[in-house]
Design an enzyme around this catalytic site. Structure first.
Site, short mmCIF file in Angstrom:
data_model
loop_
_atom_site.label_atom_id
_atom_site.label_comp_id
_atom_site.label_asym_id
_atom_site.label_seq_id
_atom_site.Cartn_x
_atom_site.Cartn_y
_atom_site.Cartn_z
N LYS A 286 32.61 26.89 45.83
CA LYS A 286 32.50 27.80 46.98
C LYS A 286 31.06 27.84 47.51
O LYS A 286 30.83 28.21 48.66
CB LYS A 286 32.96 29.21 46.61
N HIS B 53 34.67 30.22 50.89
CA HIS B 53 35.85 30.81 50.25
C HIS B 53 36.98 30.87 51.28
O HIS B 53 37.00 31.73 52.15
CB HIS B 53 35.50 32.21 49.75
N CYS C 135 43.82 35.70 46.89
CA CYS C 135 42.94 34.55 46.66
C CYS C 135 43.34 33.70 45.46
O CYS C 135 42.68 32.69 45.18
CB CYS C 135 41.50 35.03 46.50
N GLU D 260 33.90 37.19 35.62
CA GLU D 260 34.42 35.96 35.03
C GLU D 260 33.48 35.37 33.99
O GLU D 260 33.93 34.69 33.07
CB GLU D 260 34.78 34.94 36.10
N PHE E 49 42.15 39.90 45.36
CA PHE E 49 42.42 41.31 45.67
C PHE E 49 43.84 41.66 45.23
O PHE E 49 44.77 40.87 45.37
CB PHE E 49 42.27 41.55 47.17
N HIS F 23 35.83 30.74 39.68
CA HIS F 23 36.14 31.36 40.96
C HIS F 23 34.85 31.48 41.77
O HIS F 23 34.82 31.14 42.95
CB HIS F 23 36.79 32.72 40.76
#
Length: 421
Positions: free
Chosen positions: A341, A346, A169, A320, A405, A309
């Site tokens: 998002k 996403h 991502c 975050e 990931f 994010h």
């Protein structure tokens, strides 16, 4: 001294908007584009919602042969790359093609076509041994991710470095970061770069179902993606692409190009911790942020906006938030933070580039996109997340971050163009 790198062209295809202007209109209005999946019957799945692009490849100018050959993700990228080059005003045929490169990001490459081919070859999974007689002549294109940036190179006439970046991502940030470095070091003069993914397929939906990463709020798709909200319960899968033309500041200024923003800093780290898990302290992301700010020669208090994010999973939002506090100090509490998002979902590897587009437009137009669906604040996420409504303010420097990931953590700084560094 390395060359300064600027964005002079962009093209975006995202859920809910037609092109770059449609995308920006969606964000600034605070509307959401997540809906029940229409590409297939999602009834068997835990999460039945996604952000889908209303995209017709042939209507966008791709030939029937190109559509047959290219995976949907490649089609999205090709159309965006064409738009970015046109937007930049570059006379590409007049350039030395060996000084023009491509850097493309994607988390799962041609997954749509691979799944379609398996369904045909196995008769929808009935046969354990697949029947090769039904094999597509374009199967190699689907199996080899490097074909995707090659298609973009053919589209724009680039004969310089051509690279595929697949870091989950963070691919959309990392692909652009790679392009920036090639221009800085003088390897190329122009880079066409960005990212794409089209993961709204049964197998991808099933994979995220298995780890319960996606939201099961199927009765209310428009409000399912709610980063930093106390009631968040996972992200909403999506598709999309964004592509850019990058060149040196000196070159762009000399030809009188429209400059959206300067990409002044980029860094990435890996946490070497867990394939999907995150440590709550956000240390690796914070380190990447500090590095990107150092490259930009900016103090933390120069950051006007943080594009988070903001996936909408509890561990990501805690992670975050801690990283922002660690890297920006007390200034983190005075800085606008938001997650787009919440509106476009996403799109895995593509989202980092789509977020770069949002950051560049925020600088140019003086508007910070909101975090939609943020009604009930999580006490552990106690920063200014610009809830519900876009905010007009001058934006000179933006920090955009990504988390993926595998432990990938990336940070990029964009600045208002012009002036000596």
């Amino acid at each position: 001294m390395s060359r300064r790198v600027v964005i002079t062209g962009m093209g975006v295809r995202a859920p809910g908007g037609a092109g770059t202007e449609g995308f920006w209109d969606l964000l600034t209005s605070g509307r959401t584009a997540t809906r029940r999946i229409s590409f297939f019957d999602p009834a068997p799945f835990r999460s039945q919602i996604a952000g889908e692009c209303d995209f017709d490849a042939e209507a966008e100018g791709l030939s029937a042969q190109q559509v047959r050959r290219m995976d949907r993700a490649t089609q999205l990228a090709a159309v965006c790359a064409r738009d970015a080059v046109s937007d930049s005003g570059l006379d590409v045929p007049g350039l030395d093609p060996h000084r023009v490169g491509v850097s493309l990001g994607s988390a799962i490459a041609a997954s749509t076509s691979l799944e379609n081919e398996y369904r045909v070859l196995s008769d929808s999974g009935r046969d354990w041994e697949v029947d090769h007689r039904y094999l597509s002549p374009h199967m190699f294109d689907y199996l080899t991710p490097g074909v995707m940036p090659a298609e973009i190179a053919w589209t724009v006439g680039a004969e310089g470095p051509v690279t595929m970046v697949s870091n989950g991502c963070t691919s959309g940030l990392d692909a652009v970061g790679n392009a920036v470095q090639l221009i800085r070091e003088g390897t190329v003069d122009v880079m066409v770069t960005g990212a794409t993914d089209a993961p709204v397929t049964p197998i991808v939906v099933a994979c995220f179902d298995a780890i319960k990463a996606t939201s099961p709020r199927n009765d209310d798709p428009e409000h399912a993606s709610r980063p930093f909200d106390l009631t968040r319960n996972g992200f909403v899968l999506a598709e999309g692409a964004a592509m850019f033309v990058l060149e040196s500041y000196e070159r762009a200024s000399a030809r009188g190009a429209h400059i959206y923003a300067e990409v002044s800093g980029y860094a990435n780290r890996a946490n070497a911790y867990h394939m999907t898990g995150l440590k709550k302290d956000g240390r690796e992301m914070a380190d990447a942020i500090r590095d990107a700010l150092d490259q930009s020669r900016l103090n933390p208090d120069a950051v006007d906006y943080v594009n988070a994010h903001g996936s909408g999973t509890k561990q990501n939002d805690w992670h975050e938030t801690a990283a922002f506090k660690d890297s920006l100090g007390q200034h983190a509490y005075r800085t606008a933070v938001s997650s787009i998002k919440s509106m476009v979902g996403h799109s895995l590897g593509a989202i980092g580039s789509i977020e770069i587009a949002a950051c560049a437009l925020a600088i140019e137009r003086g508007v910070v996109p909101p975090t939609a669906n943020l009604h009930e604040k999580d006490p552990e996420c106690d920063l200014d997340y610009v809830p519900l409504t876009a905010r007009e303010q001058r934006v000179d420097a933006v920090l955009s971050v990504g988390s993926g990931f595998g432990g990938f953590q990336s940070a990029m700084v964009l600045k208002r163009p012009g002036g000596a560094r």
